[in-house]
Design a protein around this motif. Structure first.
Motif, PDB file in Angstrom:
ATOM      1  N   VAL A 168      14.713  41.022  14.827  1.00 53.80           N
ATOM      2  CA  VAL A 168      15.918  40.607  15.244  1.00 53.80           C
ATOM      3  C   VAL A 168      16.746  40.862  13.742  1.00 53.80           C
ATOM      4  N   GLU A 169      17.794  40.988  14.082  1.00 52.16           N
ATOM      5  CA  GLU A 169      18.957  41.291  12.861  1.00 52.16           C
ATOM      6  C   GLU A 169      20.432  40.646  13.409  1.00 52.16           C
ATOM      7  N   SER A 170      21.298  40.179  12.353  1.00 49.08           N
ATOM      8  CA  SER A 170      22.411  39.390  12.818  1.00 49.08           C
ATOM      9  C   SER A 170      23.558  40.152  11.743  1.00 49.08           C
ATOM     10  N   SER A 171      24.598  40.091  12.375  1.00 48.37           N
ATOM     11  CA  SER A 171      25.823  40.647  11.807  1.00 48.37           C
ATOM     12  C   SER A 171      27.036  39.966  12.202  1.00 48.37           C
ATOM     13  N   ASP A 172      28.100  40.067  11.479  1.00 48.32           N
ATOM     14  CA  ASP A 172      29.338  39.704  11.482  1.00 48.32           C
ATOM     15  C   ASP A 172      30.363  40.838  12.055  1.00 48.32           C
ATOM     16  N   ASP A 173      30.143  41.745  11.678  1.00 46.88           N
ATOM     17  CA  ASP A 173      31.103  42.950  12.251  1.00 46.88           C
ATOM     18  C   ASP A 173      30.609  44.304  12.614  1.00 46.88           C
ATOM     19  N   LEU A 174      29.420  44.151  13.111  1.00 49.39           N
ATOM     20  CA  LEU A 174      28.417  45.071  13.868  1.00 49.39           C
ATOM     21  C   LEU A 174      28.308  46.399  12.687  1.00 49.39           C
ATOM     22  N   ARG A 175      28.523  46.317  11.503  1.00 48.90           N
ATOM     23  CA  ARG A 175      28.405  47.395  10.499  1.00 48.90           C
ATOM     24  C   ARG A 175      27.449  46.877   9.734  1.00 48.90           C
ATOM     25  N   ASN A 176      27.402  45.924   8.972  1.00 45.49           N
ATOM     26  CA  ASN A 176      26.364  45.509   7.905  1.00 45.49           C
ATOM     27  C   ASN A 176      25.564  44.437   8.738  1.00 45.49           C
ATOM     28  N   TRP A 177      24.256  44.847   8.773  1.00 49.63           N
ATOM     29  CA  TRP A 177      23.272  44.132   9.329  1.00 49.63           C
ATOM     30  C   TRP A 177      22.038  43.480   8.641  1.00 49.63           C
ATOM     31  N   ALA A 207      25.829  33.547  13.067  1.00 50.37           N
ATOM     32  CA  ALA A 207      26.302  34.937  13.016  1.00 50.37           C
ATOM     33  C   ALA A 207      27.382  35.259  14.372  1.00 50.37           C
ATOM     34  N   ARG A 208      27.962  36.268  14.281  1.00 47.38           N
ATOM     35  CA  ARG A 208      28.697  36.575  15.511  1.00 47.38           C
ATOM     36  C   ARG A 208      28.080  37.341  16.574  1.00 47.38           C
ATOM     37  N   TYR A 209      26.950  38.251  15.893  1.00 50.72           N
ATOM     38  CA  TYR A 209      26.182  39.238  16.808  1.00 50.72           C
ATOM     39  C   TYR A 209      24.591  39.177  16.407  1.00 50.72           C
ATOM     40  N   LEU A 210      23.835  39.336  17.245  1.00 50.58           N
ATOM     41  CA  LEU A 210      22.480  39.433  17.033  1.00 50.58           C
ATOM     42  C   LEU A 210      22.190  40.729  17.766  1.00 50.58           C
ATOM     43  N   ARG A 211      21.022  41.395  17.165  1.00 46.78           N
ATOM     44  CA  ARG A 211      20.387  42.711  17.666  1.00 46.78           C
ATOM     45  C   ARG A 211      18.959  42.553  17.831  1.00 46.78           C
ATOM     46  N   LEU A 212      18.662  42.806  18.990  1.00 47.63           N
ATOM     47  CA  LEU A 212      17.082  42.685  19.384  1.00 47.63           C
ATOM     48  C   LEU A 212      16.420  44.283  19.425  1.00 47.63           C
ATOM     49  N   HIS A 213      15.624  44.345  18.603  1.00 49.39           N
ATOM     50  CA  HIS A 213      14.795  45.902  18.448  1.00 49.39           C
ATOM     51  C   HIS A 213      13.508  45.564  19.278  1.00 49.39           C
ATOM     52  N   TRP A 214      13.268  46.300  20.412  1.00 47.06           N
ATOM     53  CA  TRP A 214      12.026  45.872  20.925  1.00 47.06           C
ATOM     54  C   TRP A 214      10.843  47.128  20.447  1.00 47.06           C
ATOM     55  N   LEU A 215       9.829  46.267  19.727  1.00 49.63           N
ATOM     56  CA  LEU A 215       8.989  47.562  19.062  1.00 49.63           C
ATOM     57  C   LEU A 215       7.912  47.885  19.994  1.00 49.63           C
ATOM     58  N   ASP A 216       7.635  47.319  21.053  1.00 45.77           N
ATOM     59  CA  ASP A 216       6.407  47.745  21.919  1.00 45.77           C
ATOM     60  C   ASP A 216       6.892  47.801  23.329  1.00 45.77           C
ATOM     61  N   GLY A 217       8.335  48.382  23.510  1.00 48.30           N
ATOM     62  CA  GLY A 217       8.657  48.489  24.819  1.00 48.30           C
ATOM     63  C   GLY A 217       9.594  47.593  25.312  1.00 48.30           C
ATOM     64  N   ALA A 218      10.725  47.696  25.871  1.00 45.77           N
ATOM     65  CA  ALA A 218      11.732  46.674  26.140  1.00 45.77           C
ATOM     66  C   ALA A 218      11.251  46.238  27.465  1.00 45.77           C
ATOM     67  N   PRO A 219      11.323  44.842  27.784  1.00 44.57           N
ATOM     68  CA  PRO A 219      10.880  44.310  29.044  1.00 44.57           C
ATOM     69  C   PRO A 219      12.221  44.324  30.008  1.00 44.57           C
ATOM     70  N   TYR A 220      11.966  43.820  31.087  1.00 45.83           N
ATOM     71  CA  TYR A 220      13.168  43.644  32.145  1.00 45.83           C
ATOM     72  C   TYR A 220      13.774  42.188  31.696  1.00 45.83           C
ATOM     73  N   VAL A 221      14.819  42.431  31.080  1.00 45.99           N
ATOM     74  CA  VAL A 221      15.246  40.991  30.863  1.00 45.99           C
ATOM     75  C   VAL A 221      16.034  40.423  31.938  1.00 45.99           C
ATOM     76  N   GLU A 222      15.685  39.286  32.538  1.00 42.19           N
ATOM     77  CA  GLU A 222      16.479  38.543  33.347  1.00 42.19           C
ATOM     78  C   GLU A 222      17.639  37.742  33.034  1.00 42.19           C
ATOM     79  N   SER A 223      17.588  37.020  32.005  1.00 41.83           N
ATOM     80  CA  SER A 223      18.784  36.416  31.290  1.00 41.83           C
ATOM     81  C   SER A 223      18.212  35.906  29.741  1.00 41.83           C
ATOM     82  N   ILE A 224      19.259  35.749  28.972  1.00 40.96           N
ATOM     83  CA  ILE A 224      19.113  35.056  27.857  1.00 40.96           C
ATOM     84  C   ILE A 224      19.743  33.978  27.346  1.00 40.96           C
ATOM     85  N   ASP A 225      19.209  33.071  26.998  1.00 33.99           N
ATOM     86  CA  ASP A 225      20.055  31.718  26.734  1.00 33.99           C
ATOM     87  C   ASP A 225      19.810  31.511  25.057  1.00 33.99           C
ATOM     88  N   ALA A 226      21.024  30.913  24.519  1.00 33.68           N
ATOM     89  CA  ALA A 226      21.262  30.622  23.042  1.00 33.68           C
ATOM     90  C   ALA A 226      21.249  29.072  22.873  1.00 33.68           C
TER      91      ALA A 226
END
Length: 510
Positions: A168-177, A207-226
């Motif tokens: 997981v990475e976080s950013s406020d401007d989509l440039r600096n993570w 943070a304003r934005y979060l980015r998920l990197h799937w290291l072993d293949g991305a699953p089929y995501v049905e929904s995400i709750d915060a």
């Protein structure tokens, strides 16, 4: 005679007083540690390490003391960590955008999304194929409304079986993570039920934005709750004392299949347990029990489905078991064996707890020492408020040094194992002294009786001899009378001597 009775009375009196006096060794401790700090402050605080809990003989650390260089105890307070009060967290649906692999060095909005004037994200193209999908972008500013923190993300996976890592990475401007953590997600169907790990802990990240990197293949995501924590809630739990762990505890198999026993080795306030299964690809329900001693009944403190699953380079285990702080030393794990239990191998355990903080007044001269390990000692700690008394000075952090030798430590440890042993020894000693004293009295009485008996026997014998002598004299006189008369000899006995003498005299005259 009188001296023997006096000595016996004193022995019995002293033993009675000693046995009736509780805690004869309240100032003796099994272990002592040096307290290291820079002088100049009035108050010092130290976080108690595992060695103090291991040496303590009381579940409430009531045998902890702080002494100055003169051996005088100084006032102290003992504060155990408390669960932080926090407002109830809420789950809010988050908007996420599947993204293809980003080109190296790209800046600005990722491919497939655009940024609106209010900072929110909108999709500009269809999501990529699953084969090209390795990243998900989450717009959390809209859910947090800029005034709350995200404690966790809950990812609902549609796949029946999935196991993989995500960063997981976080950013406020989509440039600096910035890195925001890693997690392992799991969803496995087992015996008609589903095992899942769907939380990604973020520990209140803003943070304003979060980015998920799937290291072993991305699953089929049905929904995400915060999971959002309201602004202004007490975040003391995040700044709480770091949890201590005692790892490498070996659980021994019990008499029944699926039973395992272990001892924590101290009065640790355990609130987390990690059960490390011996074999991979193991799934088994289990219950955990604890008790204070051999005579106490087992009580259940936690239960969970234990698992250790291996998939290629990814291996996942069940999270730590949570429970209320438990200072019991003896523990039991009961595993459901209907599907083979844990198999062969050794079950190891790690026990975690949040250590207490000790604050003391630096009264007197150094060096200061912390003593612990006395079963007869009673807590003398005061509350922190009473200790500080509204003082403006802040407690300076102290360090616990190396353990010091205590000349009475071995005695204290033996008394801790059996605090009544010494009293029993003293009672037996007093009993033996009393029996010995009574024996001496009897011997003196017997010895004094012997001369008196001898004297009485001698008196009787003397009287008998005198009687015999008188009888002999009477017989001699009778013989002389008989000889003078020329008559036949006359035999005279002692009892008839008087009569015989009279007869003799009569004969002579004739």
């Amino acid at each position: 005679m009188k001296r023997v009775l006096i000595v016996t009375g004193w022995c019995l009196a002293l033993s009675t007083v000693w046995v009736s006096t509780p805690g004869v060794a309240a100032d003796r401790f099994a272990q002592r540690f040096a307290l290291e700090f820079e002088s100049g402050a009035a108050y010092y605080s130290v976080t108690l390490p595992a060695a103090v809990y291991a040496a303590s003989q009381r579940a409430d650390l009531g045998d902890v003391r702080v002494f100055n260089g003169a051996g005088e105890p100084v006032p102290y307070s003992l504060d155990t960590p408390r669960e932080a009060s926090r407002a109830p967290a809420t789950l809010r649906p988050a908007r996420w955008f599947p993204l293809p692999s980003a080109a190296p060095g790209s800046t600005g909005a990722p491919l497939g999304v655009t940024i609106a004037a209010d900072g929110s994200l909108r999709a500009t193209s269809a999501p990529p194929d699953r084969a090209q999908h390795d990243t998900d972008l989450i717009d959390v500013a809209r859910e947090t409304r800029g005034e709350a923190r995200v404690d966790a993300l809950v990812v609902h996976v549609r796949d029946d079986n999935y196991q993989g890592r995500v960063s997981v990475e976080s950013s406020d401007d989509l440039r600096n993570w910035q890195p925001a953590g890693e997690a392992q997600l799991l969803k496995v169907s087992y015996n008609g039920s589903t095992l899942s790990q769907d939380r990604i802990e973020l520990n209140g990240r803003r943070a304003r934005y979060l980015r998920l990197h799937w290291l072993d293949g991305a699953p089929y995501v049905e929904s995400i709750d915060a999971q959002v924590q309201a602004a202004g809630a007490d975040n003391a739990q995040r700044a709480d004392t770091q949890r201590e762990w005692r790892a490498g505890i070996v659980a021994r198999p019990g008499p029944k299949d699926g039973e395992y026993y272990f001892d924590t080795g101290g009065s640790y306030p355990v609130d987390r347990l990690r059960l490390n299964l011996p074999q991979p690809n193991t799934v088994a329900p289990a219950a955990v029990y604890s008790r204070t001693g051999l005579e106490a009944a087992w009580r259940e403190v936690s239960s969970a489905t234990l698992f250790r699953l291996h998939n290629g380079t990814v291996e996942q285990s069940n999270p730590s078991l949570e429970m209320a702080p438990d200072t019991d030393r003896q523990w039991r794990v009961v595993v459901d064996t209907r599907n083979g239990g844990l198999g062969s191998g050794t079950l190891t355990v790690a026990a975690g707890w949040r250590p207490a903080t000790l604050t003391f007044v630096a009264r007197g001269a150094a060096p200061f020492t912390l003593a612990v390990g006395s079963a007869s000692a009673v807590s003398s700690a005061v509350s922190r408020a009473d200790l500080l008394m509204g003082a403006s000075s802040v407690a300076v952090t102290a360090r616990l040094g190396e353990a010091q030798a205590d000349e009475q430590g071995a005695d204290a440890q033996s008394r801790a194992k059996d605090p009544d042993a010494m009293r029993r020894y003293m009672l037996w000693t007093a009993l033996l002294l009393a029996v010995g004293s009574l024996g001496a009295i009897a011997w003196r009485l017997a010895r004094g009786a012997q001369p008196q008996a001898g004297a009485q026997a001698g008196g009787v014998a003397g009287g008998a001899a005198d009687s015999g002598g008188g009888a002999g004299g009477a017989g001699g006189a009778a013989g002389d009378v008989t000889g003078g008369s020329g008559a036949a000899s006359v035999t005279v006995t002692a009892k008839d001597s008087g009569t015989a003498g009279a007869d003799g005299q009569s004969t002579g005259k004739n």
